[in-house]
Enzyme design. Structure first.
Site, PDB file in Angstrom:
ATOM      1  N   VAL A  14       0.835  -1.214   0.000  1.00  0.00           N
ATOM      2  CA  VAL A  14       0.000   0.000   0.000  1.00  0.00           C
ATOM      3  C   VAL A  14       0.869   1.263   0.000  1.00  0.00           C
ATOM      4  O   VAL A  14       0.562   2.242  -0.700  1.00  0.00           O
ATOM      5  CB  VAL A  14      -0.983  -0.006   1.204  1.00  0.00           C
ATOM      6  CG1 VAL A  14      -1.915   1.189   1.136  1.00  0.00           C
ATOM      7  CG2 VAL A  14      -1.784  -1.305   1.236  1.00  0.00           C
ATOM      8  N   ALA A  33      -7.039  19.304  -4.209  1.00  0.00           N
ATOM      9  CA  ALA A  33      -6.732  19.632  -2.806  1.00  0.00           C
ATOM     10  C   ALA A  33      -6.514  21.125  -2.595  1.00  0.00           C
ATOM     11  O   ALA A  33      -6.700  21.640  -1.495  1.00  0.00           O
ATOM     12  CB  ALA A  33      -5.497  18.866  -2.355  1.00  0.00           C
ATOM     13  N   ARG A  45      11.533  -1.280   6.981  1.00  0.00           N
ATOM     14  CA  ARG A  45      12.488  -2.020   7.824  1.00  0.00           C
ATOM     15  C   ARG A  45      13.818  -2.225   7.120  1.00  0.00           C
ATOM     16  O   ARG A  45      14.870  -2.142   7.714  1.00  0.00           O
ATOM     17  CB  ARG A  45      11.899  -3.404   8.157  1.00  0.00           C
ATOM     18  CG  ARG A  45      10.930  -3.389   9.281  1.00  0.00           C
ATOM     19  CD  ARG A  45      10.362  -4.763   9.493  1.00  0.00           C
ATOM     20  NE  ARG A  45       9.720  -5.278   8.277  1.00  0.00           N
ATOM     21  CZ  ARG A  45       8.890  -6.307   8.255  1.00  0.00           C
ATOM     22  NH1 ARG A  45       8.628  -6.958   9.361  1.00  0.00           N
ATOM     23  NH2 ARG A  45       8.332  -6.717   7.137  1.00  0.00           N
ATOM     24  N   LYS A 105      -6.879  -1.503   9.702  1.00  0.00           N
ATOM     25  CA  LYS A 105      -8.181  -1.824  10.323  1.00  0.00           C
ATOM     26  C   LYS A 105      -8.027  -2.463  11.675  1.00  0.00           C
ATOM     27  O   LYS A 105      -8.843  -2.235  12.570  1.00  0.00           O
ATOM     28  CB  LYS A 105      -9.041  -2.705   9.409  1.00  0.00           C
ATOM     29  CG  LYS A 105      -8.348  -3.909   8.791  1.00  0.00           C
ATOM     30  CD  LYS A 105      -7.674  -3.515   7.506  1.00  0.00           C
ATOM     31  CE  LYS A 105      -6.654  -4.508   7.060  1.00  0.00           C
ATOM     32  NZ  LYS A 105      -6.822  -4.976   5.718  1.00  0.00           N
ATOM     33  N   GLU A 129     -10.203   5.627   5.510  1.00  0.00           N
ATOM     34  CA  GLU A 129     -11.034   5.040   4.440  1.00  0.00           C
ATOM     35  C   GLU A 129     -10.483   3.709   3.930  1.00  0.00           C
ATOM     36  O   GLU A 129     -11.234   2.764   3.665  1.00  0.00           O
ATOM     37  CB  GLU A 129     -11.135   6.032   3.269  1.00  0.00           C
ATOM     38  CG  GLU A 129     -12.005   5.582   2.119  1.00  0.00           C
ATOM     39  CD  GLU A 129     -13.472   5.445   2.504  1.00  0.00           C
ATOM     40  OE1 GLU A 129     -13.932   4.299   2.604  1.00  0.00           O
ATOM     41  OE2 GLU A 129     -14.148   6.471   2.703  1.00  0.00           O
ATOM     42  N   LYS A 205     -13.019  -4.986  10.114  1.00  0.00           N
ATOM     43  CA  LYS A 205     -13.699  -4.035   9.216  1.00  0.00           C
ATOM     44  C   LYS A 205     -15.163  -3.862   9.614  1.00  0.00           C
ATOM     45  O   LYS A 205     -15.704  -2.752   9.575  1.00  0.00           O
ATOM     46  CB  LYS A 205     -13.580  -4.532   7.777  1.00  0.00           C
ATOM     47  CG  LYS A 205     -12.136  -4.494   7.263  1.00  0.00           C
ATOM     48  CD  LYS A 205     -11.989  -5.311   5.996  1.00  0.00           C
ATOM     49  CE  LYS A 205     -10.586  -5.216   5.425  1.00  0.00           C
ATOM     50  NZ  LYS A 205     -10.320  -6.254   4.425  1.00  0.00           N
ATOM     51  N   GLY A 302      -5.128  -4.712  -2.757  1.00  0.00           N
ATOM     52  CA  GLY A 302      -4.193  -4.453  -3.847  1.00  0.00           C
ATOM     53  C   GLY A 302      -3.608  -3.058  -3.733  1.00  0.00           C
ATOM     54  O   GLY A 302      -4.198  -2.168  -3.101  1.00  0.00           O
TER      55      GLY A 302
END
Ligand code: NDP
Ligand code: HSE
Length: 436
Positions: A14, A33, A45, A105, A129, A205, A302
């Site tokens: 992500v 924005a 890491r 989550k 989100e 979730k 994904g």
């Protein structure tokens, strides 16, 4: 205007996707924005690992605390996952006056109440989100788009990995373990994939969705969770023959005495739109009293679908930077002092219909015994199939669909059926929902 400065914690699936989307769509995003958004620093890491994104121009570190301590940053995006060190990092970032965006989550479901209190204390925002259903903007839909409604129930396919596994098992007859490996390679699965296949990730979730839908505190320990690891190809096939599909559903429903919160494999009529949501796609069906049912659909996991939600949150935070904390959309949709203490019901109190698969000896009177036990618990049968025994086998499969009954009553009936000398294996039970 000066650019808004962002620090990223995590450069995996992500994190990498977020860098790519922010860089590729930079000018469109700035037009939305009102300010440039600049990723200044990022942590991982192991800095020698190959990345899916170009990190040119980003200061890299192995120390995520150095990122949250950087006084030049406005927003911290937490994409490490898990509880520790993510929780310490988020609390520290808020204390340091930064806004936070997270896809985590587990963190929100388990520690969201504390994190939102910290955000409130320091007048900062926590946007999440991407924590539910990857690229589907379901938090925004529930929190803002449906704010005129009394939500009656919601039901969602909210774990992409499980849905991918069930779909591949059904369509291609592939083995569970083999498909799980592919989901991991594609970056869909959690660091610990038992979270995906045992319903825990979906439970996290669901906890978040239910809080926003009903204005209740986040209370993951009260969610009933059951995963797909016990689903066999036979169950998938029998369900198909009866006109149903098996999906891992997260269900939150207002019942008379409280809220039902449960995640489990569920038979749903094959003709429902949500029954045809396949692969890594997710969908959430929400029933509001005013709008009726709505269905949100899209990729549930994904790199870039999830980054789509992360970036939308960053834009939301940028737009709200100058607003008073009191005038922002509340984290859980309802004002913090208006959160309700309506109870979450124990699973014994929920009522559903059931699919039961028995393995019984091929002898006269077996079915009569089973139907007598069900009748004694006031459980009526909607459909029944009795299959031929497999070659050389002495037991035959019997599949029953029942009408609605309380879980407590069904548990008692199953105990009695399993005690019959002619029943040769534990009864397989899958709950059913019509989702009307
Ligand atoms: P990855 O494992 O791909 O990436 C995690 C990143 O965090 C890596 O860069 C890793 O460093 C770094 N990291 C891991 N542990 C630590 C630690 N203890 N201290 C510091 N850094 C650490 O995870 P994902 O990108 O898949 O997931 C990130 C978050 O997004 C999770 O909360 C996940 O649940 C959530 N999410 C994931 C989705 C997906 O499709 N993958 C969809 C929606 C939400 P290194 O790279 O060096 O190992
Ligand atoms: N492991 C999660 C899933 C990632 O498969 O749905 C998206 O939250």
């Amino acid at each position: 205007m000066k650019p808004v400065k962002v620090g990223l914690l995590g450069l995996g699936t992500v994190g990498g996707g977020t860098v790519n989307v922010l860089k590729r769509n930079a000018s469109e995003i700035t037009r939305r924005a009102g300010r440039d958004i600049q990723i200044c620093s990022a942590s991982a890491r192991d800095l020698t690992q190959p990345r899916i994104c170009d990190t040119h121009g980003i200061t890299l570190t192995t120390d995520p605390f150095a990122v949250v301590e950087d006084p030049n940053l406005d927003i911290i995006v937490e994409l490490i996952g898990g509880v520790s060190p993510a929780k310490e990092l988020v609390l520290k970032a808020l204390e340091n006056g930064k806004h936070v965006v997270t896809a985590n989550k587990a963190l929100i479901a388990l520690h969201g109440n504390e994190i939102f209190a910290q955000a409130h204390k320091y007048g900062r925002m926590v946007a999440f989100e991407a924590a539910v259903a990857g690229g589907i903007p379901i938090i925004k839909t529930l929190r803002e788009g449906l704010s005129g409604n009394r939500v009656e129930w919601l039901a969602g396919i909210i774990n992409g990995t499980s849905n991918f596994i069930l779909t591949e098992m059904r369509d291609k007859g592939r083995a569970f373990a083999d498909v799980l490996k592919e989901a991991q390679a594609l970056g869909y699965a959690e660091a610990d994939p038992t979270f995906d296949v045992e319903g825990i990730d979906a439970g996290h979730k669901l906890t978040i969705l239910a809080s926003i839908a009903f204005g209740i505190p986040l209370q993951f320990p009260k969610v009933y969770t059951e995963g797909i690891s016990g689903i066999t190809p036979e169950d998938v096939s029998y369900a198909e023959q009866l006109g149903y599909r098996i999906k891992l559903l997260g269900i939150a429903r207002r019942a008379d005495k409280g809220i039902e919160l449960r995640v489990h494999p569920t038979l749903i009529p094959a003709k429902r739109l949500i029954a045809n949501v396949d692969g890594v796609m997710n969908a959430i069906l929400v029933k509001g009293d005013a709008v009726g049912p709505i269905l949100s659909y899209g990729a549930g996991a994904g790199a870039e679908p999830t980054a789509s939600s992360v970036v939308a949150d960053i834009v939301d935070v940028v737009r709200a930077l100058t607003s008073d904390p009191e005038n922002r959309v509340p984290h859980l949709a309802f004002q913090p002092d208006a959160i309700s203490d309506i109870p979450v019901l124990p699973v014994d109190d929920i009522e559903t219909s059931y699919y039961l698969r028995l393995s019984a000896e091929d002898k006269p009177g077996v079915l009569a015994d089973v139907t007598r036990i069900l009748a004694s618990h006031r459980i009526s049968i909607e459909a029944l199939i009795q299959k031929e025994p497999a070659e050389g086998a002495s037991s035959l499969p019997v599949i029953l669909l029942t009408h609605k009954v309380a879980e407590r009553e069904m548990n008692a009936a199953i105990r009695e059926i399993e005690a019959l000398a002619t029943v040769t294996a534990p009864v397989k039970r899958i709950r059913m929902e019509t989702l009307k």
